[in-house]
Design an enzyme around this catalytic site. Structure first.
Site, PDB file in Angstrom:
ATOM      1  N   GLY A  26       2.857  -1.128   4.263  1.00 26.12           N
ATOM      2  CA  GLY A  26       2.860   0.294   3.933  1.00 26.12           C
ATOM      3  C   GLY A  26       4.270   0.762   3.603  1.00 26.12           C
ATOM      4  O   GLY A  26       4.791   0.529   2.511  1.00 26.12           O
ATOM      5  N   GLY A  27       4.920   1.410   4.575  1.00 27.05           N
ATOM      6  CA  GLY A  27       6.239   2.015   4.378  1.00 27.05           C
ATOM      7  C   GLY A  27       7.236   1.112   3.683  1.00 27.05           C
ATOM      8  O   GLY A  27       7.948   1.540   2.756  1.00 27.05           O
TER       9      GLY A  27
ATOM     10  N   SER B 142       3.616  -2.002  10.374  1.00 22.13           N
ATOM     11  CA  SER B 142       5.065  -2.038  10.567  1.00 22.13           C
ATOM     12  C   SER B 142       5.668  -3.403  10.251  1.00 22.13           C
ATOM     13  O   SER B 142       6.603  -3.851  10.925  1.00 22.13           O
ATOM     14  CB  SER B 142       5.434  -1.581  11.987  1.00 22.13           C
ATOM     15  OG  SER B 142       5.024  -0.236  12.182  1.00 22.13           O
TER      16      SER B 142
ATOM     17  N   HIS C  30      -9.462   1.092   5.264  1.00 22.49           N
ATOM     18  CA  HIS C  30      -8.177   1.327   5.928  1.00 22.49           C
ATOM     19  C   HIS C  30      -8.377   2.312   7.087  1.00 22.49           C
ATOM     20  O   HIS C  30      -9.185   3.240   6.985  1.00 22.49           O
ATOM     21  CB  HIS C  30      -7.161   1.875   4.914  1.00 22.49           C
ATOM     22  CG  HIS C  30      -5.772   1.878   5.442  1.00 22.49           C
ATOM     23  ND1 HIS C  30      -5.311   2.857   6.296  1.00 22.49           N
ATOM     24  CD2 HIS C  30      -4.749   1.009   5.267  1.00 22.49           C
ATOM     25  CE1 HIS C  30      -4.057   2.576   6.617  1.00 22.49           C
ATOM     26  NE2 HIS C  30      -3.694   1.467   6.008  1.00 22.49           N
TER      27      HIS C  30
ATOM     28  N   GLY D 150       2.562   2.360  10.708  1.00 28.06           N
ATOM     29  CA  GLY D 150       3.496   3.471  10.528  1.00 28.06           C
ATOM     30  C   GLY D 150       4.226   3.879  11.800  1.00 28.06           C
ATOM     31  O   GLY D 150       4.846   4.932  11.851  1.00 28.06           O
TER      32      GLY D 150
ATOM     33  N   ASN E 118       0.865  -1.184   0.000  1.00 28.47           N
ATOM     34  CA  ASN E 118       0.000   0.000   0.000  1.00 28.47           C
ATOM     35  C   ASN E 118       0.903   1.236   0.000  1.00 28.47           C
ATOM     36  O   ASN E 118       1.481   1.579   1.023  1.00 28.47           O
ATOM     37  CB  ASN E 118      -0.880  -0.045   1.266  1.00 28.47           C
ATOM     38  CG  ASN E 118      -1.693   1.217   1.457  1.00 28.47           C
ATOM     39  OD1 ASN E 118      -1.793   2.067   0.569  1.00 28.47           O
ATOM     40  ND2 ASN E 118      -2.286   1.349   2.647  1.00 28.47           N
ATOM     41  N   TRP E 119       1.020   1.866  -1.146  1.00 31.69           N
ATOM     42  CA  TRP E 119       1.956   2.997  -1.272  1.00 31.69           C
ATOM     43  C   TRP E 119       1.432   4.260  -0.605  1.00 31.69           C
ATOM     44  O   TRP E 119       2.184   5.228  -0.443  1.00 31.69           O
ATOM     45  CB  TRP E 119       2.221   3.293  -2.746  1.00 31.69           C
ATOM     46  CG  TRP E 119       2.990   2.230  -3.482  1.00 31.69           C
ATOM     47  CD1 TRP E 119       3.276   0.953  -3.047  1.00 31.69           C
ATOM     48  CD2 TRP E 119       3.562   2.347  -4.783  1.00 31.69           C
ATOM     49  NE1 TRP E 119       3.987   0.285  -4.019  1.00 31.69           N
ATOM     50  CE2 TRP E 119       4.183   1.112  -5.093  1.00 31.69           C
ATOM     51  CE3 TRP E 119       3.613   3.380  -5.728  1.00 31.69           C
ATOM     52  CZ2 TRP E 119       4.840   0.880  -6.291  1.00 31.69           C
ATOM     53  CZ3 TRP E 119       4.265   3.152  -6.927  1.00 31.69           C
ATOM     54  CH2 TRP E 119       4.875   1.916  -7.208  1.00 31.69           C
TER      55      TRP E 119
ATOM     56  N   GLU F  27      -5.162  -4.976  10.848  1.00 36.30           N
ATOM     57  CA  GLU F  27      -4.147  -3.940  10.998  1.00 36.30           C
ATOM     58  C   GLU F  27      -4.398  -3.170  12.300  1.00 36.30           C
ATOM     59  O   GLU F  27      -5.211  -2.245  12.327  1.00 36.30           O
ATOM     60  CB  GLU F  27      -4.219  -2.955   9.826  1.00 36.30           C
ATOM     61  CG  GLU F  27      -3.936  -3.573   8.489  1.00 36.30           C
ATOM     62  CD  GLU F  27      -3.426  -2.534   7.503  1.00 36.30           C
ATOM     63  OE1 GLU F  27      -2.307  -2.705   7.012  1.00 36.30           O
ATOM     64  OE2 GLU F  27      -4.129  -1.541   7.262  1.00 36.30           O
TER      65      GLU F  27
HETATM   66  P1  PGA Z   1       2.916   0.336   7.616  1.00 39.29           P
HETATM   67  O1  PGA Z   1       1.420   0.518   7.019  1.00 39.29           O
HETATM   68  O2  PGA Z   1       3.424  -0.957   7.036  1.00 39.29           O
HETATM   69  O3  PGA Z   1       3.665   1.543   7.124  1.00 39.29           O
HETATM   70  O4  PGA Z   1       2.785   0.277   9.084  1.00 39.29           O
HETATM   71  C1  PGA Z   1       0.563  -0.567   6.848  1.00 39.29           C
HETATM   72  C2  PGA Z   1      -0.735  -0.103   6.264  1.00 39.29           C
HETATM   73  O5  PGA Z   1      -1.170   1.003   6.598  1.00 39.29           O
HETATM   74  O6  PGA Z   1      -1.365  -0.815   5.455  1.00 39.29           O
END
Ligand code: PGA
Length: 255
Positions: free
Chosen positions: A239-240, A218, A100, A178, A12-13, A172
């Site tokens: 995400g990241g 994360s 999300h 994040g 997920n960018w 999540e």
């Molecule tokens: P993250 O985000 O891997 O940066 O924690 C995950 C997401 O929001 O899908």
């Protein structure tokens, strides 16, 4: 992780990258894809404008799929700025991330809105990745399992067994997104097993066993393998760490 379920690494960018950066990242993912097992589905969710660019590059790649990060809760018409499920389908998008926590928090998406998006996605043959997860406050109060059950009851559980089979669920925990604070494999597995039990109670064992449940929050190349080893964790929503091709592919390789 069961072998009968689809294994998925989804990136997920969010609202990151410019067009040249996106192009570079798509190309790197395509280049490194042979390093990932054919049985793993690699899903990439770039910002809307970059979807057509990726569609061209992703053609003929069996286990690489395009996702959108959202879609409208309305089908078509005078909704300025919105992007419909049907439009995404016409761009050969196969998955769509819905519910999300950032959409819930910053765009006030309620269960009802998410339900409508799910219904339209299914109508236009997109596979929704339906996100659920508790806040830190809710976890500290020991409410996480009830919160996740309620979120599912308002969204994925509104559908019948045939339709729910097309939905991917992503757990999540909001406190892990994040923040660099990943759920432990025990915490994640405990919640995934809870979700699987809820699915079994509602749809029966066979249906429940076929539904992929992803972990997000994360997740990175250092912690992915431990998480993915758990019985009910079928992949990750990243995400990241999905913004670096090597890191993202390394995560997909852990599946
Ligand atoms: P993250 O985000 O891997 O940066 O924690 C995950 C997401 O929001 O899908």
């Amino acid at each position: 992780m069961s072998t009968s379920r689809k294994k998925i690494a989804a990136g997920n960018w969010k609202m990151n990258t410019t067009l040249p950066e996106a192009q570079e990242l798509f190309e790197a993912i395509v280049r490194m894809l042979p390093d990932v097992s054919h049985s793993t589905s690699v899903v990439v969710a770039p910002p809307y404008p970059f979807i057509p660019v990726a569609s061209k590059l992703f053609r003929n790649q069996n286990n690489l799929f395009m996702a959108a990060q959202n879609c409208s809760s309305e089908e078509m018409g005078a909704f300025t700025g919105e992007v419909s499920a049907e439009m995404l389908r016409s761009l050969a998008v196969q998955y769509v991330i819905l519910g999300h926590s950032e959409r819930r928090k910053y765009f006030n998406e309620t269960g009802d809105v998410i339900y409508r998006k799910l219904a339209l996605s299914l109508k236009y043959s997109l596979r929704p990745i339906c996100c659920v997860g508790e806040s830190l406050k809710q976890r500290e109060a020991g409410e996480q399992k009830d919160v996740v059950r309620e979120q599912l009851e308002e969204t994925a559980f509104m559908f019948d067994a045939r339709q729910v089979g097309k939905i991917v669920i992503a757990y999540e925990p909001v406190w892990a997104i994040g923040t660099g604070k990943t759920a432990t494999p025990e915490q994640a597995q405990d919640m995934h097993a809870h979700i699987r039990t809820l699915l079994t109670d509602r749809y029966g064992k066979e249906a429940a066993e076929g539904i992929s449940i992803l972990y997000g929050g994360s997740c990175n190349s250092r912690n992915a393998a431990e998480l993915f080893k758990c019985k009910d964790i079928d992949g990750g929503l990243i995400g990241g760490a999905s913004l670096k091709a090597e890191e993202f592919i390394a995560i997909a390789q852990s599946l």
